[in-house]
Design an enzyme around this catalytic site. Structure first.
Site, mmCIF file in Angstrom:
data_model
loop_
_atom_site.group_PDB
_atom_site.id
_atom_site.type_symbol
_atom_site.label_atom_id
_atom_site.label_comp_id
_atom_site.label_asym_id
_atom_site.label_seq_id
_atom_site.Cartn_x
_atom_site.Cartn_y
_atom_site.Cartn_z
ATOM 1 N N ASP A 53 -7.194 -2.366 14.530
ATOM 2 C CA ASP A 53 -8.595 -2.691 14.203
ATOM 3 C C ASP A 53 -8.698 -3.933 13.321
ATOM 4 O OD1 ASP A 53 -7.566 -1.749 11.820
ATOM 5 O OD2 ASP A 53 -8.973 -0.076 11.606
ATOM 6 N N GLU A 109 -9.459 -1.627 5.630
ATOM 7 C CA GLU A 109 -10.092 -1.308 6.907
ATOM 8 C C GLU A 109 -11.291 -2.229 7.164
ATOM 9 O OE1 GLU A 109 -8.577 0.441 8.863
ATOM 10 O OE2 GLU A 109 -8.181 2.506 8.247
ATOM 11 N N ASP A 139 0.810 -1.219 0.000
ATOM 12 C CA ASP A 139 0.000 0.000 0.000
ATOM 13 C C ASP A 139 0.843 1.269 0.000
ATOM 14 O OD1 ASP A 139 1.002 -0.357 2.560
ATOM 15 O OD2 ASP A 139 -0.933 -0.783 3.474
ATOM 16 N N HIS A 173 -6.979 -4.414 10.454
ATOM 17 C CA HIS A 173 -6.743 -4.226 9.018
ATOM 18 C C HIS A 173 -5.438 -4.882 8.563
ATOM 19 C CE1 HIS A 173 -4.662 -0.172 9.952
ATOM 20 N NE2 HIS A 173 -3.759 -0.816 9.235
HETATM 21 C C1 GLP Z 1 -0.360 0.378 8.671
HETATM 22 C C2 GLP Z 1 -0.040 -0.412 7.373
HETATM 23 C C3 GLP Z 1 -0.188 -1.879 7.592
HETATM 24 C C4 GLP Z 1 0.450 -2.219 8.921
HETATM 25 C C5 GLP Z 1 -0.374 -1.664 10.047
HETATM 26 C C6 GLP Z 1 0.264 -1.790 11.416
HETATM 27 O O1 GLP Z 1 -1.367 1.269 8.563
HETATM 28 N N1 GLP Z 1 -0.764 -0.026 6.224
HETATM 29 O O2 GLP Z 1 0.393 -2.597 6.515
HETATM 30 O O3 GLP Z 1 0.512 -3.606 9.086
HETATM 31 O O4 GLP Z 1 -0.811 -0.371 9.788
HETATM 32 O O5 GLP Z 1 1.258 -0.838 11.617
HETATM 33 P P1 GLP Z 1 2.369 -1.007 12.732
HETATM 34 O O6 GLP Z 1 3.204 -2.163 12.303
HETATM 35 O O7 GLP Z 1 3.141 0.277 12.711
HETATM 36 O O8 GLP Z 1 1.668 -1.268 14.007
#
Ligand code: GLP
Length: 262
Positions: A138, A145, A67, A140
């Site tokens: 959440d 989402e 993404d 995702h």
């Molecule tokens: C982000 C990314 C995800 C990631 C998630 C968790 O928004 N788009 O790919 O896995 O949120 O982030 P973090 O690893 O910083 O907790």
């Protein structure tokens, strides 16, 4: 799902790195799906170490990132382009031509055609062998989402307030976090031959418990991985703390036949 709970994030990341290294050694032109965020940082550090110290060769590997934020130039401090070069690509011998990260610089009309091309490129490369995933608080995956179609493909998504708050730490101010992103869809992710989901820390415990032991539901997008044939979930103790079958997962891992060990 194979649930692997380790005492800490370093140990869990090292195991995930070992799995990826084995895939790349067995298939030097492997196609790897990559994630951003704080979660895969230790995994990437370990891959860099394996490249430097043990000759892990990325020259034939193709990568596809999950993404990107819409509206961010590749050199923006919080862009996922910048993240990937800074934390992985600049330190390994990946071929720049084989790196794919969705662009953040699209105007509305271009989005559907661009997303279709991203899907075509993944197929053209032979499909994703291993997809690395984190999980949002959440549930995702990528930026899919809660409420995302479980059959969704690469497309534009609108972030929830919670995700924008969670990710505000990477921006100068919360208001700067874009509202829109491009993300591989859940259907796209599900086509990867193997999925490696990593989650660390207490803040992920509820999402992980829902994903692993709750019903399969778009309300917790990661739960769809219960339908995926080969998913490995790498957790530290905190992220696994709300799992009801924790003891069982430990027992399974500790008693794996040697031929099954990665
Ligand atoms: C982000 C990314 C995800 C990631 C998630 C968790 O928004 N788009 O790919 O896995 O949120 O982030 P973090 O690893 O910083 O907790």
């Amino acid at each position: 799902m194979e649930i692997i709970i380790q005492p800490n994030a370093d140990a869990a990341s090292a195991l995930a790195a070992r799995h990826l290294a084995r895939v790349i050694r067995g298939k030097p032109d492997a196609v790897i799906g990559l994630a951003t965020g704080s979660t895969p940082l230790r995994l990437y550090a370990e891959l860099i170490r394996l490249h430097r110290n043990e000759g892990l060769d990325f020259s034939g590997v193709t990568t596809f990132n999950l993404d990107e934020y819409l509206g961010l130039a590749p050199d923006h401090v919080a862009s996922y382009h910048r993240f990937m070069w800074e934390h992985l690509f600049d330190h390994i011998n990946v071929d720049r031509q084989r790196v794919h990260i969705p662009t953040g610089l699209l105007t509305g009309e271009d989005v559907p055609a661009y997303c279709q091309r991203y899907e075509d490129d993944i197929r053209g490369a032979g499909g994703i062998d291993v997809q690395v995933l984190g999980i949002g608080s959440d549930g995702h995956i990528g930026f899919n989402e809660p409420g995302s179609s479980l059959a969704s493909r690469t497309r534009i998504k609108t972030l929830t307030r919670r995700t924008r708050e969670d990710n505000a730490q990477y921006f100068e101010s919360a208001a700067e976090v874009p509202h829109h992103v491009i993300t591989m869809g859940i259907g796209t992710i599900m086509e990867a031959r193997t999925a490696l989901l990593l989650a660390f820390g207490e803040s992920k415990a509820a999402a992980v418990a829902g994903a692993v032991e709750g019903p399969v539901t778009a309300s917790n997008p990661a739960s769809v991985l219960q339908m995926h044939p080969v998913t490995k979930v790498f957790l530290d103790e905190d992220a696994g703390s709300q799992l009801g079958r924790r003891d069982y997962y430990h027992w399974v891992f500790d008693n794996k036949p040697t031929w099954q060990r990665d």
